[in-house]
Design an enzyme around this catalytic site. Structure first.
Site, PDB file in Angstrom:
ATOM      1  N   ARG A  86      -4.032  -5.954   5.215  1.00 42.39           N
ATOM      2  CA  ARG A  86      -3.042  -6.191   6.263  1.00 42.39           C
ATOM      3  C   ARG A  86      -3.606  -7.004   7.431  1.00 42.39           C
ATOM      4  NH1 ARG A  86       0.998  -1.633   7.759  1.00 42.39           N
ATOM      5  NH2 ARG A  86       1.915  -3.588   8.474  1.00 42.39           N
ATOM      6  N   CYS A 124       7.989   1.987  11.847  1.00 40.22           N
ATOM      7  CA  CYS A 124       7.115   0.917  11.320  1.00 40.22           C
ATOM      8  C   CYS A 124       7.846  -0.422  11.183  1.00 40.22           C
ATOM      9  CB  CYS A 124       6.596   1.285   9.941  1.00 40.22           C
ATOM     10  SG  CYS A 124       6.035   2.965   9.736  1.00 40.22           S
ATOM     11  N   LEU A 179       0.850  -1.202   0.000  1.00 36.50           N
ATOM     12  CA  LEU A 179       0.000   0.000   0.000  1.00 36.50           C
ATOM     13  C   LEU A 179       0.883   1.248   0.000  1.00 36.50           C
ATOM     14  CD1 LEU A 179      -2.487  -1.026   2.842  1.00 36.50           C
ATOM     15  CD2 LEU A 179      -2.949  -1.020   0.368  1.00 36.50           C
ATOM     16  N   ASP A 239       2.816  -5.779   2.943  1.00 31.52           N
ATOM     17  CA  ASP A 239       3.214  -4.753   3.925  1.00 31.52           C
ATOM     18  C   ASP A 239       3.697  -5.351   5.247  1.00 31.52           C
ATOM     19  OD1 ASP A 239       2.683  -2.099   2.698  1.00 31.52           O
ATOM     20  OD2 ASP A 239       0.674  -2.943   2.440  1.00 31.52           O
ATOM     21  N   GLU A 269       5.354  -2.943  13.136  1.00 30.99           N
ATOM     22  CA  GLU A 269       4.864  -2.109  14.238  1.00 30.99           C
ATOM     23  C   GLU A 269       3.343  -1.999  14.250  1.00 30.99           C
ATOM     24  OE1 GLU A 269       6.185   2.030  16.095  1.00 30.99           O
ATOM     25  OE2 GLU A 269       5.248   2.282  14.141  1.00 30.99           O
ATOM     26  N   ASP A 270       2.727  -2.084  13.072  1.00 30.62           N
ATOM     27  CA  ASP A 270       1.285  -1.837  13.009  1.00 30.62           C
ATOM     28  C   ASP A 270       0.441  -2.965  13.584  1.00 30.62           C
ATOM     29  OD1 ASP A 270       1.355   0.707  11.823  1.00 30.62           O
ATOM     30  OD2 ASP A 270       1.897  -0.222   9.916  1.00 30.62           O
ATOM     31  N   HIS A 323      -0.534   7.792   9.847  1.00 36.45           N
ATOM     32  CA  HIS A 323      -0.556   7.318  11.230  1.00 36.45           C
ATOM     33  C   HIS A 323      -0.093   8.451  12.152  1.00 36.45           C
ATOM     34  CE1 HIS A 323       0.110   2.998   9.629  1.00 36.45           C
ATOM     35  NE2 HIS A 323      -1.079   3.010  10.182  1.00 36.45           N
TER      36      HIS A 323
HETATM   37  N1  GLY Z   1       2.539   0.544   3.233  1.00 39.02           N
HETATM   38  C1  GLY Z   1       2.297   0.597   4.617  1.00 39.02           C
HETATM   39  C2  GLY Z   1       0.873   0.845   4.918  1.00 39.02           C
HETATM   40  O1  GLY Z   1       0.216   1.567   4.184  1.00 39.02           O
HETATM   41  O2  GLY Z   1       0.351   0.320   5.861  1.00 39.02           O
END
Ligand code: GLY
Length: 253
Positions: free
Chosen positions: A85, A248, A18, A60, A65-66, A161
């Site tokens: 994701r 990230c 993304l 991704d 971290e996400d 973010h």
């Molecule tokens: N490419 C990282 C995100 O959009 O989550």
């Protein structure tokens, strides 16, 4: 102080990750080299780095971290707002069992990506973004409060973010750019303003009193040095092409 970090090797499918960056497709081979340098930098700050295998099903997934928030007491598996994701959480849950006995998960309709969560001592700022909704933030706050921690929400306007635009460097120092420079929630901090031309570098990370900053942002590097930190620069150009930054790429705990 942190002692460990979790990272995930980028998969060749990362080129389809993304992005809104309009910087072109990442060069996969260069990304692998940059990722190895990133790991070395974390190790140079004293961390044991746990490197997970590439997961080609999730372009991704190198942005670990996400998908989890790690606190001193517990791990919270997130529920990414980006549908592509969402499946990344399974692989992260498996590894966190090795380090945490208390593991929770954000449930739909709540969404949360931990790039939206900034820890400041025992308080956690949670950005409400396209990826993190109020329900997800409320679930997280309830969980934090059960451990005598606290959380509050921050409405985001322009950034992907929360940590796209702010980074806490401990000792009350907060790197900030754009909408966060005048945000009422952050005026108590010693703000380190980031020039608009270097906004990408607002995503830097404190690791045991060294600050990792992206290569190529000299004003930011000098601003951070001027308040007393040693800095390490890392070239993450191929991750910038995917809207990803230094924070990230790892979970530090
Ligand atoms: N490419 C990282 C995100 O959009 O989550």
């Amino acid at each position: 102080m942190f002692t460990k970090a979790i990272v995930r090797t980028p998969a060749p499918s990362m080129v389809n990750g993304l992005t809104s960056a309009q910087l072109g497709k990442p060069d996969y081979n260069l990304a692998i080299k940059q990722h190895a340098e990133y790991i070395k930098a974390l190790e140079s700050c004293g961390l044991d780095v746990i490197c997970l295998d590439a997961d080609p099903d999730f372009p991704d997934s190198t942005f670990v971290e996400d998908v989890a928030l790690l606190t001193a007491n517990s791990a919270i598996i997130t529920n990414p707002g980006a549908l592509s994701r969402r499946g990344e959480v399974k692989g992260m849950r498996a590894i966190l069992d090795d380090y945490y006995t208390q593991i929770y998960a954000i449930q739909s309709p709540g969404t949360l990506e931990a790039g939206d969560v900034m820890m400041v001592g025992t308080h956690f700022y949670i950005g409400l973004s396209e990826r993190t909704n109020r329900n997800g933030a409320e679930q997280l706050i309830a969980n934090l409060e059960s451990y005598e921690l606290s959380g509050s929400v921050v409405e985001l306007k322009d950034v992907l973010h929360l940590k796209t635009g702010v980074a806490y460097l401990e000792h009350n120092n907060l790197v900030a750019c754009g909408e966060f420079l005048s945000h009422p929630d952050f005026q108590e901090f010693n703000l380190i303003p980031i020039d608009a031309t270097e906004s990408y570098a607002a995503n830097c990370i404190w690791v045991n009193d060294t600050v990792l900053v992206p290569l190529g942002f000299p004003k930011t590097r000098e601003a951070i040095r001027s308040v007393g930190y040693q800095t390490v620069e890392i070239d993450v150009s191929e991750f910038q092409k995917l809207d990803g930054g230094l924070s990230c790429l790892s979970l530090r705990f």
